[in-house]
Design a protein around this motif. Sequence first.
Motif, PDB file in Angstrom:
ATOM      1  N   PHE A 254      -1.676 -28.864  -3.832  1.00 15.62           N
ATOM      2  CA  PHE A 254      -1.681 -28.166  -2.545  1.00 15.62           C
ATOM      3  C   PHE A 254      -2.505 -26.880  -2.637  1.00 15.62           C
ATOM      4  CE2 PHE A 254       0.264 -25.705   0.931  1.00 15.62           C
ATOM      5  CZ  PHE A 254       0.135 -26.623   1.955  1.00 15.62           C
ATOM      6  N   GLY A 255      -2.351 -26.190  -3.748  1.00 19.35           N
ATOM      7  CA  GLY A 255      -3.096 -24.947  -3.967  1.00 19.35           C
ATOM      8  C   GLY A 255      -4.603 -25.170  -4.047  1.00 19.35           C
ATOM      9  N   GLN A 256      -4.991 -26.395  -4.401  1.00 20.71           N
ATOM     10  CA  GLN A 256      -6.425 -26.746  -4.477  1.00 20.71           C
ATOM     11  C   GLN A 256      -6.920 -27.299  -3.141  1.00 20.71           C
ATOM     12  OE1 GLN A 256      -8.631 -26.928  -7.370  1.00 20.71           O
ATOM     13  NE2 GLN A 256      -7.124 -25.550  -8.271  1.00 20.71           N
ATOM     14  N   GLY A 257      -6.103 -27.216  -2.119  1.00 17.88           N
ATOM     15  CA  GLY A 257      -6.514 -27.679  -0.790  1.00 17.88           C
ATOM     16  C   GLY A 257      -6.257 -29.160  -0.543  1.00 17.88           C
ATOM     17  N   VAL A 258      -5.553 -29.815  -1.470  1.00 15.14           N
ATOM     18  CA  VAL A 258      -5.250 -31.241  -1.282  1.00 15.14           C
ATOM     19  C   VAL A 258      -3.893 -31.348  -0.593  1.00 15.14           C
ATOM     20  CG1 VAL A 258      -4.857 -33.456  -2.453  1.00 15.14           C
ATOM     21  CG2 VAL A 258      -6.472 -31.793  -3.414  1.00 15.14           C
ATOM     22  N   SER A 259      -3.847 -32.041   0.523  1.00 15.31           N
ATOM     23  CA  SER A 259      -2.542 -32.148   1.194  1.00 15.31           C
ATOM     24  C   SER A 259      -2.149 -33.598   1.451  1.00 15.31           C
ATOM     25  CB  SER A 259      -2.545 -31.364   2.504  1.00 15.31           C
ATOM     26  OG  SER A 259      -3.596 -31.822   3.310  1.00 15.31           O
ATOM     27  N   ASN A 260      -3.038 -34.523   1.084  1.00 15.54           N
ATOM     28  CA  ASN A 260      -2.765 -35.928   1.364  1.00 15.54           C
ATOM     29  C   ASN A 260      -2.053 -36.583   0.163  1.00 15.54           C
ATOM     30  OD1 ASN A 260      -2.733 -38.471   2.326  1.00 15.54           O
ATOM     31  ND2 ASN A 260      -4.956 -38.743   2.425  1.00 15.54           N
TER      32      ASN A 260
END
Length: 347
Positions: A25-31
């Motif tokens: 999530f912190g790396q911008g991944v939300s899927n």
Amino acid sequence: MKENFSKYIIIGAGLSGLTSAYKLFGQGVSNFTVLESRDRIGGRIVTQDGIDFGATWFQTHHEAVIELLNELGIEKYHQYNKGKSVLVYSTMAPEHYFENDPNTPSAYRIKGNSQALIHALAKPVLDKIQTNTNVLSISETEEGVRVETDRGLFYGEKVIVTIPPKIATRISFSPELPVEVGVVMDKTHTWMSNAIKVGLTFKEPFWRNKNFSGMLIGQVGAVTELYDHNDAENSHFALMGFVNEGLRDTSEANRKQRILDYLSKYLGPEVLEYLTYEEKDWSKDKHTSCETIKSIYMSPSYGNPVFDKSYLNGKLRFSGAETSLVHGGYMDGAIISGINAAQKIMG
Ligand SMILES: Cc1cc2nc3c(=O)[nH]c(=O)nc-3n(C[C@H](O)[C@H](O)[C@H](O)COP(=O)(O)OP(=O)(O)OC[C@H]3O[C@@H](n4cnc5c(N)ncnc54)[C@H](O)[C@@H]3O)c2cc1C
């Protein structure tokens, strides 16, 4: 797109799975989706009535724990160990008393109990965690993976399995994992899965008032280790420790009686004025243990190289405390493996 599809699936919402989720999530991944068989998150970290029935302590060399706590803004504090500690080394000899060296710092505890770490990691990703979902099988498909659970099918491009290797052998993998991987998984003892913890809360920290540290050590009695377990503010009073595994198969009432007799013998009759009394036998928890708890103190070796490889053509990675070469079995190992798994699955 298939129903229940997410790019990544993380199996297990313990410290390792939640660290991976938090880092993704912190790396911008939300899927992504986290599938958890229990009705709660945290796995081997669980706090009840202010008592940590799973993981509790860490040391200065557990750098990943310290770094993550700092990142999350969670404070740490020292395990209380001032005053007289009791050593019982024989049932025939009198007990010994000792004082802990004030210049040797004790282990750390997490302010707000160990659950504070779990809640902080899960906070940004709560909507991606599905509890009460037991994973039964993982199959490779043309596009990715198919994860079968008792709550239906889930599809993803890649999957991270954070279940302790020993109990992950219950899952069927298709195509099958190499034989040697199954052998290693089966031999990898789940750290602390044989432990029985006991926790008692009190109106007053009577032991501190009598200049006892709360530490009571010895292999010959009903409790092998006991510690002060007050909160960081010293406003919630508790003792917590490990029950002698020789009492595992005795009746609940008999075990409790023997524990209370033992503790009151060495710390005083005030023990009997507890507010709450709770035990947790991890060997009886199917989300952590299997039925083969026989030996008591094994010397487990963790971080086998088979766990550093990917399987199902690069679509599956293992993670979790027991897969870590560094501080395997401990919270530190769980965090290190969770960070590595998140990095590698994206790479
Ligand atoms: C009594 C006790 C005391 C401990 N004390 C300490 C300590 O003081 N310091 C320390 O550093 N460490 C301690 N530990 C170890 C520490 O708790 C672990 O290192 C850490 O919590 C492991 O995290 P994990 O995510 O790797 O595994 P787990 O916490 O076991 O997480 C795995 C998750 O997978 C889930 N799961 C299992 N099967 C399935 C399935 N089929 N489908 C879906 N989900 C599934 C489980 O429910 C669990 O939530 C202790 C452990 C115990 C039990």
